[in-house]
Design an enzyme around this catalytic site. Structure first.
Site, PDB file in Angstrom:
ATOM      1  N   LEU A 211      41.193  64.200  78.320  1.00 15.29           N
ATOM      2  CA  LEU A 211      42.546  64.602  77.901  1.00 15.29           C
ATOM      3  C   LEU A 211      42.921  66.040  78.210  1.00 15.29           C
ATOM      4  CD1 LEU A 211      42.747  62.756  74.449  1.00 15.29           C
ATOM      5  CD2 LEU A 211      43.574  62.012  76.691  1.00 15.29           C
TER       6      LEU A 211
ATOM      7  N   ILE B 161      42.360  69.959  84.143  1.00 17.87           N
ATOM      8  CA  ILE B 161      41.229  70.414  84.969  1.00 17.87           C
ATOM      9  C   ILE B 161      41.570  71.797  85.533  1.00 17.87           C
ATOM     10  CG2 ILE B 161      40.019  69.922  87.156  1.00 17.87           C
ATOM     11  CD1 ILE B 161      39.180  68.096  84.831  1.00 17.87           C
TER      12      ILE B 161
ATOM     13  N   GLU C 144      41.413  47.960  83.774  1.00 16.14           N
ATOM     14  CA  GLU C 144      40.823  49.283  84.062  1.00 16.14           C
ATOM     15  C   GLU C 144      39.345  49.137  84.380  1.00 16.14           C
ATOM     16  OE1 GLU C 144      41.617  52.612  81.395  1.00 16.14           O
ATOM     17  OE2 GLU C 144      43.272  51.485  80.529  1.00 16.14           O
TER      18      GLU C 144
ATOM     19  N   GLY D 178      34.798  55.814  75.651  1.00 17.50           N
ATOM     20  CA  GLY D 178      33.971  55.697  76.858  1.00 17.50           C
ATOM     21  C   GLY D 178      33.777  54.293  77.387  1.00 17.50           C
ATOM     22  N   SER D 179      34.741  53.410  77.131  1.00 15.82           N
ATOM     23  CA  SER D 179      34.549  52.046  77.643  1.00 15.82           C
ATOM     24  C   SER D 179      34.601  52.011  79.179  1.00 15.82           C
ATOM     25  CB  SER D 179      35.568  51.071  77.045  1.00 15.82           C
ATOM     26  OG  SER D 179      36.861  51.364  77.494  1.00 15.82           O
ATOM     27  N   ASN D 180      35.377  52.912  79.785  1.00 17.80           N
ATOM     28  CA  ASN D 180      35.382  52.975  81.261  1.00 17.80           C
ATOM     29  C   ASN D 180      34.067  53.529  81.791  1.00 17.80           C
ATOM     30  OD1 ASN D 180      38.016  52.135  82.635  1.00 17.80           O
ATOM     31  ND2 ASN D 180      38.737  53.275  80.842  1.00 17.80           N
TER      32      ASN D 180
ATOM     33  N   ASN E 274      41.368  60.017  88.700  1.00 18.32           N
ATOM     34  CA  ASN E 274      41.723  59.775  87.303  1.00 18.32           C
ATOM     35  C   ASN E 274      42.210  58.338  87.162  1.00 18.32           C
ATOM     36  OD1 ASN E 274      42.478  60.457  84.534  1.00 18.32           O
ATOM     37  ND2 ASN E 274      44.599  60.381  85.247  1.00 18.32           N
TER      38      ASN E 274
ATOM     39  N   HIS F  79      44.713  55.921  85.013  1.00 16.60           N
ATOM     40  CA  HIS F  79      45.879  56.006  84.124  1.00 16.60           C
ATOM     41  C   HIS F  79      46.280  54.583  83.724  1.00 16.60           C
ATOM     42  CE1 HIS F  79      49.379  57.919  82.388  1.00 16.60           C
ATOM     43  NE2 HIS F  79      50.093  56.900  82.833  1.00 16.60           N
TER      44      HIS F  79
ATOM     45  N   ASP G  37      49.088  63.578  86.521  1.00 19.39           N
ATOM     46  CA  ASP G  37      49.493  62.230  86.955  1.00 19.39           C
ATOM     47  C   ASP G  37      50.389  62.180  88.193  1.00 19.39           C
ATOM     48  OD1 ASP G  37      48.068  61.172  84.797  1.00 19.39           O
ATOM     49  OD2 ASP G  37      49.801  61.230  83.477  1.00 19.39           O
TER      50      ASP G  37
HETATM   51  C1  GRF Z   1      41.878  54.499  79.064  1.00 15.28           C
HETATM   52  O1  GRF Z   1      42.972  53.699  78.733  1.00 15.28           O
HETATM   53  C2  GRF Z   1      42.223  55.385  80.223  1.00 15.28           C
HETATM   54  O2  GRF Z   1      43.056  54.796  81.150  1.00 15.28           O
HETATM   55  C3  GRF Z   1      42.952  56.491  79.546  1.00 15.28           C
HETATM   56  O3  GRF Z   1      42.228  56.714  78.361  1.00 15.28           O
HETATM   57  C4  GRF Z   1      41.574  55.506  77.977  1.00 15.28           C
HETATM   58  C5  GRF Z   1      40.117  55.789  77.862  1.00 15.28           C
HETATM   59  O4  GRF Z   1      39.410  54.716  77.340  1.00 15.28           O
HETATM   60  N1  GRF Z   1      43.162  57.611  80.410  1.00 15.28           N
HETATM   61  P1  GRF Z   1      37.838  54.728  77.286  1.00 15.28           P
HETATM   62  O5  GRF Z   1      37.412  56.042  76.617  1.00 15.28           O
HETATM   63  O6  GRF Z   1      37.324  54.634  78.688  1.00 15.28           O
HETATM   64  O7  GRF Z   1      37.463  53.540  76.457  1.00 15.28           O
END
Ligand code: GRF
Length: 202
Positions: free
Chosen positions: A86, A89, A175, A12-14, A103, A105, A146
């Site tokens: 992953l 949908i 990202e 969940g870093s994003n 999304n 990528h 994608d």
């Molecule tokens: C990221 O690299 C994203 O692009 C990919 O999965 C990863 C998720 O990372 N689809 P996080 O869970 O947001 O850290």
């Protein structure tokens, strides 16, 4: 305020980058976070921020794919963000939320995408191809993995890179900038979906 649902499967870093964005704080509210796993590490972040989280899929107490679209509508979600989610949908949700699901990528689509191309698989494929650039893509989600229209991309020079892990680190940092940027543009109605191309207004 734009009501956002974020879908995650991993750390969940994003998600954290979205929640930490000062610009987004004034424009959006992360209304709910969804995962296909009850033990998803990203759910820890939702607890820190007091955001409701939900499991989707077949596990007990989870929201089934058949009910997901209606559930999102009941929450009045404006935008769905897939941030490391992953699972596929469901089709009815793609139809109901056309051009409202994005999304991220971790490579430059349309290369290095498709089924099985996630996480380190992507970076290993990029590394083994000897590509000299990689990058980040944010795109709309359609019925196949994608292949939806690209909204924004950033290139990253990897000509000096020594391992897939190094690519992953460099890409992840970008990202964390690109995803909040696209969400901000969406919230400001600056993403124009034309018949052929998507345009992001300055
Ligand atoms: C990221 O690299 C994203 O692009 C990919 O999965 C990863 C998720 O990372 N689809 P996080 O869970 O947001 O850290």
């Amino acid at each position: 305020m734009l009501k956002v649902a974020v879908f995650v499967s991993g750390r969940g870093s994003n998600l954290r980058a979205i929640l930490n964005s000062h610009k987004l704080r004034k424009l959006i509210k992360v209304q709910a976070v969804f995962s296909n796993k009850a033990a998803c590490p990203a759910f820890k972040i939702t607890e820190e921020y007091s955001i409701n989280n939900y499991v989707v899929g077949k596990e007990e107490n989870s929201i089934s794919n058949n009910n997901l679209s209606e559930f999102l509508k009941s929450l009045k979600i404006d935008l769905v963000v897939l941030a490391g989610f992953l699972k596929m949908i469901p089709n009815d949700m793609i139809v109901d939320f056309r051009n409202r699901i994005i999304n991220i990528h971790p490579a430059l689509l349309p290369s290095f995408g498709g089924k099985g191309m996630y996480g380190m698989n992507v970076h290993k494929a990029v590394y083994n191809s000897s590509a000299q650039v990689s990058g980040v893509t944010v795109h709309f989600v359609n019925e196949t993995y994608d292949t939806g229209k690209i909204i924004a991309q950033r290139c990253i020079d990897i000509s000096d890179i020594g391992s897939p892990e190094e690519i992953s680190e460099r890409v992840l940092a970008v990202e964390h900038e690109l995803l909040p940027y696209v969400i901000e543009k969406f919230a400001l109605n600056k993403i124009i979906v034309g018949d052929d191309r998507v345009t992001v207004l300055p």
